[in-house]
Enzyme design. Structure first.
Site, PDB file in Angstrom:
ATOM      1  N   SER A  14       0.871  -1.012  -0.125  1.00 24.91           N
ATOM      2  CA  SER A  14       0.057  -0.021   0.069  1.00 24.91           C
ATOM      3  C   SER A  14       1.095   0.988   0.020  1.00 24.91           C
ATOM      4  CB  SER A  14      -0.811  -0.004   1.316  1.00 24.91           C
ATOM      5  OG  SER A  14      -1.861   0.868   1.117  1.00 24.91           O
ATOM      6  N   HIS A  41      -3.036  -0.996  -3.146  1.00 27.76           N
ATOM      7  CA  HIS A  41      -4.039   0.014  -2.832  1.00 27.76           C
ATOM      8  C   HIS A  41      -4.185   1.044  -3.785  1.00 27.76           C
ATOM      9  CE1 HIS A  41      -4.405  -1.880   1.222  1.00 27.76           C
ATOM     10  NE2 HIS A  41      -4.977  -2.664   0.447  1.00 27.76           N
ATOM     11  N   ASP A 134      -4.450  -4.741   6.238  1.00 24.79           N
ATOM     12  CA  ASP A 134      -5.077  -5.291   4.969  1.00 24.79           C
ATOM     13  C   ASP A 134      -3.656  -6.304   4.854  1.00 24.79           C
ATOM     14  OD1 ASP A 134      -6.689  -6.409   3.038  1.00 24.79           O
ATOM     15  OD2 ASP A 134      -5.871  -5.061   1.575  1.00 24.79           O
TER      16      ASP A 134
END
Length: 192
Positions: A14, A41, A134
């Protein structure tokens, strides 16, 4: 690590993802023989510029994943923005607009859990830099099936929250620098 021949690599990242991936993916050898499934992401309202960026720098094929396409060896698949990318029970890829997981779509957990279900201990899961949690549950799924779990060293990560969260759920994961991750993956791809 596992004694089973590795069949696929899943990578999640991310915040700081581009720099981390640039340290690894372009240096993979042209003969790299495994599929690489990547979730980064990306805000849903932006087009995904990762594919053209990495196409111009990598020696192996880079593409945005398409729904229902088979997974080919030696190809890097990026999840499209605003779609979950999953590995289906037949080994193909699927895209989904199901609800975000950990506020993320695509979600690293979704990819890793589905890939762990299909590949079992023949999967390598790699968690790179990121500022949320995540990927932690997904990496645990990889560990639970006997796959190889790798986490970027939080001390060197652009954002350490994601690597730290992954290590909390998967303390047996191997901590590596970008160079060590590249060396390990390259050894898999060229040893086949």
């Amino acid at each position: 690590m596992t004694g089973t021949p590795i069949q696929a690599v899943a990578i999640g990242a991310s915040a700081g993802a581009v720099q981390a991936l640039l340290a690894i993916l372009p240096a993979l050898p042209a003969s790299f023989a495994l599929p690489v499934l990547v979730v980064v992401h990306v805000p849903p309202d932006r087009s995904n510029v990762l594919v053209p960026l990495f196409q111009s720098k990598c020696r192996i094929t880079v593409k945005e994943a398409e729904d229902k396409e088979p997974v080919e060896k030696g190809v890097i698949y990026f999840a499209p923005s605003d779609y979950h990318m999953l590995v289906e029970t037949d080994g193909g890829l699927a895209l989904s607009t199901d609800e975000p997981v950990n506020y993320s779509r695509p979600s690293i957990d979704v990819l890793f859990e589905s890939a762990a279900d299909f590949y079992g201990d023949a999967l390598v899961g790699v968690i790179l830099t990121g500022a949320n949690h995540d990927g932690a549950a997904g990496l645990k799924a990889v560990v639970d099936v006997g796959g190889v779990a790798i986490v970027e060293n939080p001390d060197g990560a652009y954002a350490s929250a994601m690597p730290n969260a992954a290590l909390e759920t998967s303390p047996s994961a191997t901590i590596m620098s970008h160079d060590q991750i590249l060396s390990y993956l390259s050894s898999l791809g060229t040893a086949r």
